[in-house]
Design an enzyme around this catalytic site. Structure first.
Site, PDB file in Angstrom:
ATOM      1  N   ILE A  48      -0.407   1.363  -7.316  1.00 45.95           N
ATOM      2  CA  ILE A  48      -1.603   0.817  -7.273  1.00 45.95           C
ATOM      3  C   ILE A  48      -2.081   0.325  -5.693  1.00 45.95           C
ATOM      4  O   ILE A  48      -3.345   1.037  -5.598  1.00 45.95           O
ATOM      5  CB  ILE A  48      -1.728  -0.622  -8.160  1.00 45.95           C
ATOM      6  CG1 ILE A  48      -1.570  -0.368  -9.483  1.00 45.95           C
ATOM      7  CG2 ILE A  48      -3.222  -1.166  -7.680  1.00 45.95           C
ATOM      8  CD1 ILE A  48      -1.477  -1.738 -10.380  1.00 45.95           C
ATOM      9  N   ALA A  87       0.824  -1.235   0.038  1.00 48.65           N
ATOM     10  CA  ALA A  87      -0.199  -0.070   0.069  1.00 48.65           C
ATOM     11  C   ALA A  87       0.601   1.310  -0.057  1.00 48.65           C
ATOM     12  O   ALA A  87       0.193   2.365  -0.034  1.00 48.65           O
ATOM     13  CB  ALA A  87      -1.065   0.074   1.100  1.00 48.65           C
ATOM     14  N   VAL A 145       3.090   2.427  -2.467  1.00 47.44           N
ATOM     15  CA  VAL A 145       3.060   3.266  -3.532  1.00 47.44           C
ATOM     16  C   VAL A 145       2.137   2.639  -4.656  1.00 47.44           C
ATOM     17  O   VAL A 145       1.590   1.677  -4.448  1.00 47.44           O
ATOM     18  CB  VAL A 145       4.508   3.280  -4.143  1.00 47.44           C
ATOM     19  CG1 VAL A 145       5.481   3.940  -3.411  1.00 47.44           C
ATOM     20  CG2 VAL A 145       4.871   1.933  -4.507  1.00 47.44           C
ATOM     21  N   TYR A 194       8.121 -13.741 -13.835  1.00 44.58           N
ATOM     22  CA  TYR A 194       7.215 -13.116 -13.479  1.00 44.58           C
ATOM     23  C   TYR A 194       5.812 -13.583 -14.036  1.00 44.58           C
ATOM     24  O   TYR A 194       4.914 -13.582 -13.296  1.00 44.58           O
ATOM     25  CB  TYR A 194       7.422 -11.506 -13.484  1.00 44.58           C
ATOM     26  CG  TYR A 194       6.433 -10.732 -13.424  1.00 44.58           C
ATOM     27  CD1 TYR A 194       6.039 -10.389 -12.127  1.00 44.58           C
ATOM     28  CD2 TYR A 194       5.440 -10.248 -14.391  1.00 44.58           C
ATOM     29  CE1 TYR A 194       5.026  -9.446 -11.763  1.00 44.58           C
ATOM     30  CE2 TYR A 194       4.567  -9.300 -14.103  1.00 44.58           C
ATOM     31  CZ  TYR A 194       4.373  -8.892 -12.815  1.00 44.58           C
ATOM     32  OH  TYR A 194       3.100  -8.028 -12.775  1.00 44.58           O
ATOM     33  N   LEU A 246       6.299  -9.194   3.245  1.00 39.26           N
ATOM     34  CA  LEU A 246       5.412 -10.221   2.771  1.00 39.26           C
ATOM     35  C   LEU A 246       6.520 -11.387   2.550  1.00 39.26           C
ATOM     36  O   LEU A 246       5.603 -12.614   2.230  1.00 39.26           O
ATOM     37  CB  LEU A 246       4.543  -9.724   1.688  1.00 39.26           C
ATOM     38  CG  LEU A 246       3.645  -8.746   1.874  1.00 39.26           C
ATOM     39  CD1 LEU A 246       2.816  -8.015   0.668  1.00 39.26           C
ATOM     40  CD2 LEU A 246       2.579  -9.332   2.973  1.00 39.26           C
TER      41      LEU A 246
END
Length: 241
Positions: A18, A14, A16, A160, A66
């Site tokens: 989106i 949260a 930066v 990715y 995370l």
């Protein structure tokens, strides 16, 4: 969005881009938003901006890596103790390294898997358990995926893409498990194309010119466009999946 006023949403990544745009919009709509990232100072600044703007909700910053499950579990424990639990979980955090399949570093691959796939799954599990123990039957779990979870563009970070293909499969698997559990908790996958954020600059940090050129080819999405998609999804009637 009226029914979500005062309820708790977790937004990962949260600080930066989106994630910050989503957090701000949910606060504007009156939600209690738990915003987590490694760079908690940016979220603190965003929380102050929301307060100054007079938004009816509140943004609560959490410092969380995370890629570390213990930190995720600790965060959920604090949310439970202080805010009872999570009603909406938005798995937005994600990263890419330019490690190719033929010459890439294993460490880069593992980092992408840990954040893009494993952390997303841990947050989903913990959010669901939080909803279940409080008999929340109208919760919502939203994965911010990517168009790279549906096709592999030439010259892309292909490992990715593999992690985002995993998110596509995980969303459908989650939808099936939620149905099997006879719950009305919803699962949603949002897959934007190119969005103008810090993402490309981080991916191509060794080649700033190439990073800048990415956005010059056509008009990219803005973070608010994705945030608007999230509020649309949350505000859809209960019978809409």
């Amino acid at each position: 969005m009226e029914r979500w006023k005062g309820r708790v949403a977790l937004v990962t990544g949260a600080s930066v881009g989106i994630g910050a745009a989503i957090a701000k919009e949910l606060v504007r709509h009156g939600m209690k938003v738990m915003g987590c990232a490694r760079d908690v100072e940016k979220i603190q600044k965003l929380a102050a901006e929301c307060q100054t703007a007079g938004h009816s909700g509140v943004l609560v910053p959490f410092k969380c890596d995370l890629s570390n499950e213990e930190e995720i579990l600790s965060m959920f424990s604090v949310i439970k103790a202080q805010h009872k639990g999570v009603d909406v979980c938005i798995n937005n955090a994600g990263l890419a390294h330019p490690d190719s399949l033929l010459n890439g570093k294993t460490s880069g691959w593992r980092n992408m898997l840990d954040v893009n796939v494993v952390a997303l799954s841990v947050c989903t599990r913990e959010a669901y358990q939080s909803m279940k123990e409080r008999n929340v039957d109208d919760g919502h779990i939203i994965h911010i995926n990517s168009m790279s979870g549906h096709r592999v563009p030439p010259g892309s970070a292909r490992f990715y893409c593999a992690t985002k293909y995993a998110v596509t499969a995980l969303t459908e698997g989650l939808r099936q498990e939620l149905r099997e559990a006879n719950t009305h908790i919803r699962a949603t996958c949002i897959s934007p194309g190119l969005v103008e954020t810090e993402f490309v600059a981080r991916l191509l940090k060794d080649d700033p010119e190439k990073a800048a050129a990415v956005y010059s080819k056509y008009k990219p999405l803005q973070a608010i466009d994705v945030a608007d998609a999230v509020t649309y999804v949350l505000s859809a009637p209960p019978h809409v999946q």
